[in-house]
Design a protein around this motif. Structure first.
Motif, PDB file in Angstrom:
ATOM      1  N   SER A  99       0.727  -1.388   0.099  1.00  9.88           N
ATOM      2  CA  SER A  99       0.001   0.070  -0.096  1.00  9.88           C
ATOM      3  C   SER A  99       0.941   1.316   0.098  1.00  9.88           C
ATOM      4  O   SER A  99       1.863   1.113   0.158  1.00  9.88           O
ATOM      5  N   GLU A 100       0.208   2.194  -0.383  1.00 14.25           N
ATOM      6  CA  GLU A 100       1.147   3.659  -0.283  1.00 14.25           C
ATOM      7  C   GLU A 100       1.634   4.043   1.113  1.00 14.25           C
ATOM      8  O   GLU A 100       2.576   4.458   1.180  1.00 14.25           O
ATOM      9  N   GLU A 101       0.881   3.634   2.112  1.00 11.43           N
ATOM     10  CA  GLU A 101       1.250   3.903   3.551  1.00 11.43           C
ATOM     11  C   GLU A 101       2.413   3.144   3.914  1.00 11.43           C
ATOM     12  O   GLU A 101       3.297   3.624   4.427  1.00 11.43           O
ATOM     13  N   GLU A 102       2.291   1.747   3.403  1.00 14.61           N
ATOM     14  CA  GLU A 102       3.528   0.826   3.569  1.00 14.61           C
ATOM     15  C   GLU A 102       4.942   1.356   2.847  1.00 14.61           C
ATOM     16  O   GLU A 102       5.911   1.402   3.270  1.00 14.61           O
ATOM     17  N   ARG A 103       4.624   1.920   1.488  1.00 21.64           N
ATOM     18  CA  ARG A 103       5.661   2.187   0.578  1.00 21.64           C
ATOM     19  C   ARG A 103       6.331   3.698   1.347  1.00 21.64           C
ATOM     20  O   ARG A 103       7.482   3.909   1.085  1.00 21.64           O
ATOM     21  N   LEU A 104       5.405   4.504   1.779  1.00 21.20           N
ATOM     22  CA  LEU A 104       5.758   5.750   2.393  1.00 21.20           C
ATOM     23  C   LEU A 104       6.884   5.647   3.556  1.00 21.20           C
ATOM     24  O   LEU A 104       7.324   6.436   4.185  1.00 21.20           O
ATOM     25  N   SER A 105       6.626   4.668   4.556  1.00 21.81           N
ATOM     26  CA  SER A 105       7.255   4.159   5.734  1.00 21.81           C
ATOM     27  C   SER A 105       8.920   3.983   5.774  1.00 21.81           C
ATOM     28  O   SER A 105       9.402   4.271   6.441  1.00 21.81           O
ATOM     29  N   GLU A 106       9.427   3.846   4.424  1.00 22.31           N
ATOM     30  CA  GLU A 106      10.667   3.700   4.361  1.00 22.31           C
ATOM     31  C   GLU A 106      10.991   3.797   2.770  1.00 22.31           C
ATOM     32  O   GLU A 106      10.631   3.087   1.791  1.00 22.31           O
TER      33      GLU A 106
ATOM     34  N   ASN B 143       0.094   6.503 -17.978  1.00 28.22           N
ATOM     35  CA  ASN B 143      -0.117   7.473 -16.639  1.00 28.22           C
ATOM     36  C   ASN B 143       0.527   8.717 -16.878  1.00 28.22           C
ATOM     37  O   ASN B 143       1.652   8.814 -16.432  1.00 28.22           O
ATOM     38  N   PRO B 144      -0.262   9.747 -16.915  1.00 27.18           N
ATOM     39  CA  PRO B 144       0.093  11.254 -16.944  1.00 27.18           C
ATOM     40  C   PRO B 144       0.987  11.550 -15.762  1.00 27.18           C
ATOM     41  O   PRO B 144       1.844  12.569 -15.881  1.00 27.18           O
ATOM     42  N   ARG B 145       0.579  11.091 -14.511  1.00 28.26           N
ATOM     43  CA  ARG B 145       1.289  11.232 -13.184  1.00 28.26           C
ATOM     44  C   ARG B 145       2.707  11.026 -13.514  1.00 28.26           C
ATOM     45  O   ARG B 145       3.527  11.668 -12.575  1.00 28.26           O
ATOM     46  N   LEU B 146       3.217  10.065 -14.331  1.00 30.20           N
ATOM     47  CA  LEU B 146       4.549   9.735 -14.341  1.00 30.20           C
ATOM     48  C   LEU B 146       5.194  10.948 -14.921  1.00 30.20           C
ATOM     49  O   LEU B 146       6.713  10.839 -15.240  1.00 30.20           O
ATOM     50  N   MET B 147       4.715  11.714 -15.553  1.00 30.72           N
ATOM     51  CA  MET B 147       5.203  13.070 -16.449  1.00 30.72           C
ATOM     52  C   MET B 147       5.369  14.034 -15.575  1.00 30.72           C
ATOM     53  O   MET B 147       5.533  15.212 -15.908  1.00 30.72           O
ATOM     54  N   ASP B 148       4.920  13.956 -14.197  1.00 33.04           N
ATOM     55  CA  ASP B 148       4.522  15.346 -13.385  1.00 33.04           C
ATOM     56  C   ASP B 148       5.623  15.065 -12.127  1.00 33.04           C
ATOM     57  O   ASP B 148       5.585  14.278 -11.166  1.00 33.04           O
ATOM     58  N   GLU B 149       6.603  16.182 -12.242  1.00 31.56           N
ATOM     59  CA  GLU B 149       7.538  16.113 -11.162  1.00 31.56           C
ATOM     60  C   GLU B 149       7.097  16.281  -9.798  1.00 31.56           C
ATOM     61  O   GLU B 149       7.742  16.087  -8.749  1.00 31.56           O
ATOM     62  N   THR B 150       5.903  17.222  -9.647  1.00 29.65           N
ATOM     63  CA  THR B 150       5.426  17.255  -8.342  1.00 29.65           C
ATOM     64  C   THR B 150       4.921  16.178  -7.636  1.00 29.65           C
ATOM     65  O   THR B 150       4.501  16.220  -6.437  1.00 29.65           O
ATOM     66  N   ALA B 151       4.706  15.169  -8.354  1.00 26.07           N
ATOM     67  CA  ALA B 151       4.511  13.716  -7.818  1.00 26.07           C
ATOM     68  C   ALA B 151       5.587  12.990  -7.160  1.00 26.07           C
ATOM     69  O   ALA B 151       5.415  12.059  -6.265  1.00 26.07           O
ATOM     70  N   GLU B 152       6.782  13.644  -7.105  1.00 26.58           N
ATOM     71  CA  GLU B 152       8.060  13.282  -6.517  1.00 26.58           C
ATOM     72  C   GLU B 152       8.063  13.769  -5.075  1.00 26.58           C
ATOM     73  O   GLU B 152       7.442  14.931  -4.948  1.00 26.58           O
ATOM     74  N   PRO B 153       8.632  13.106  -4.194  1.00 24.77           N
ATOM     75  CA  PRO B 153       9.380  11.802  -4.009  1.00 24.77           C
ATOM     76  C   PRO B 153       7.943  10.816  -4.279  1.00 24.77           C
ATOM     77  O   PRO B 153       7.273  10.871  -3.475  1.00 24.77           O
ATOM     78  N   TRP B 154       8.187   9.788  -5.065  1.00 31.88           N
ATOM     79  CA  TRP B 154       7.507   8.745  -5.278  1.00 31.88           C
ATOM     80  C   TRP B 154       7.341   7.698  -4.508  1.00 31.88           C
ATOM     81  O   TRP B 154       8.444   6.929  -4.461  1.00 31.88           O
ATOM     82  N   PRO B 155       6.393   7.335  -3.665  1.00 32.38           N
ATOM     83  CA  PRO B 155       6.646   6.365  -2.711  1.00 32.38           C
ATOM     84  C   PRO B 155       6.870   4.768  -3.417  1.00 32.38           C
ATOM     85  O   PRO B 155       6.066   4.440  -4.030  1.00 32.38           O
ATOM     86  N   GLY B 156       8.093   4.183  -3.156  1.00 40.06           N
ATOM     87  CA  GLY B 156       8.103   3.061  -3.931  1.00 40.06           C
ATOM     88  C   GLY B 156       8.976   3.064  -5.329  1.00 40.06           C
ATOM     89  O   GLY B 156       9.643   2.043  -5.596  1.00 40.06           O
TER      90      GLY B 156
END
Length: 264
Positions: free
Chosen positions: A91-98, A170-183
């Protein structure tokens, strides 16, 4: 038998790494060191040149030679990539943990300052060959810098290239504001149906250029590790080419290979 300057450098290095000499401490004068080691001035200066190139000391004109502040060191192993793949279905929560930087340094997330810049690019001959595409193919260039919050220089500079046609679903993959990407990249690729099967690294050591020395706050000519990392999908495509740069004094690379029985 080690040269005299190597033995002097090894002794001073030990005194620094054992904390006998602390960051900010001034080394004894050249006169005192010449008397202590009983060598020529040229031999002593070769030893100091070596320690300066290794980033253990810093010479300040008119003031003397000082022990440099210790900088965060990364421990990076070949197990990192499987660890990243194992996190893809979490999950995103788990990926955000580390994240990978926390894993490599042992520091918590809040200690890092991360920046990402995305740009449109075209494949030149080098990238076209590495990615198996035609020269001029549209690419997404991603430049990442990561540093520890109380250090002014980054410990890693990464320039990554993805083929636009691979990720435009996936347009979000072209968006630098989505960084840092969990995972990280492996999870990003999974959102467009790409599973990573194989990663190759080609690492060389070379002297830092003037621009690189300024970027990483190194002595000009200090050793730099440069890694060309190529990521392949399960259908055999090269889906990312990333050029990583690390100051050699900040990175330890370790590799473990499981060997099969010898064939007869």
């Amino acid at each position: 038998m080690a040269a005299k300057f190597d033995r002097i450098a090894a002794d001073l290095r030990h005194r620094i790494e054992s904390s006998e000499l602390q960051p900010g401490d001034r080394l004894p004068s050249e006169t005192a060191l010449l008397e202590e080691y009983g060598v020529s001035l040229g031999t002593l200066r070769r030893a100091l040149d070596l320690l300066e190139a290794e980033q253990h000391i810093e010479r300040v004109h008119g003031r003397g030679t000082f022990v440099r502040a210790r900088r965060t060191r990364l421990e990076r192993s070949s197990a990192r990539y499987q660890w990243e793949k194992n996190r893809v279905p979490l999950s995103e929560e788990e990926r955000l943990s580390e994240g990978a930087s926390e894993r490599d340094t042992g520091l918590p997330l809040e200690r890092f300052v991360f920046s990402a810049r995305y740009e449109e690019a075209k494949a030149d001959e080098d990238l076209a060959d590495a990615l198996g595409v035609a020269v001029g193919t549209p690419l997404l260039r991603r430049t990442y810098r990561t540093r520890v919050s109380d250090e002014s220089a980054p410990f890693a500079l990464v320039v990554s290239h993805l083929v636009v046609s691979h990720i435009e679903g996936n347009p979000r993959l072209m968006d630098e504001t989505a960084e840092p990407w969990p995972g990280g990249t492996q999870h990003q690729l999974s959102t467009v149906g790409i599973e990573v099967e194989r990663i190759t690294d080609r690492v060389i050591a070379r002297p830092a250029t003037a621009d690189e020395a300024q970027e990483f706050e190194l002595t000009p000519g200090a050793p730099l590790l440069v890694d060309r990392k190529t990521t392949f999908s399960t259908d055999g495509r090269a889906v990312e080419v990333a050029d990583n740069k690390w100051p050699a004094d900040r990175m330890a690379l370790s590799f473990e290979t499981t060997l099969e029985k010898a064939s007869r």
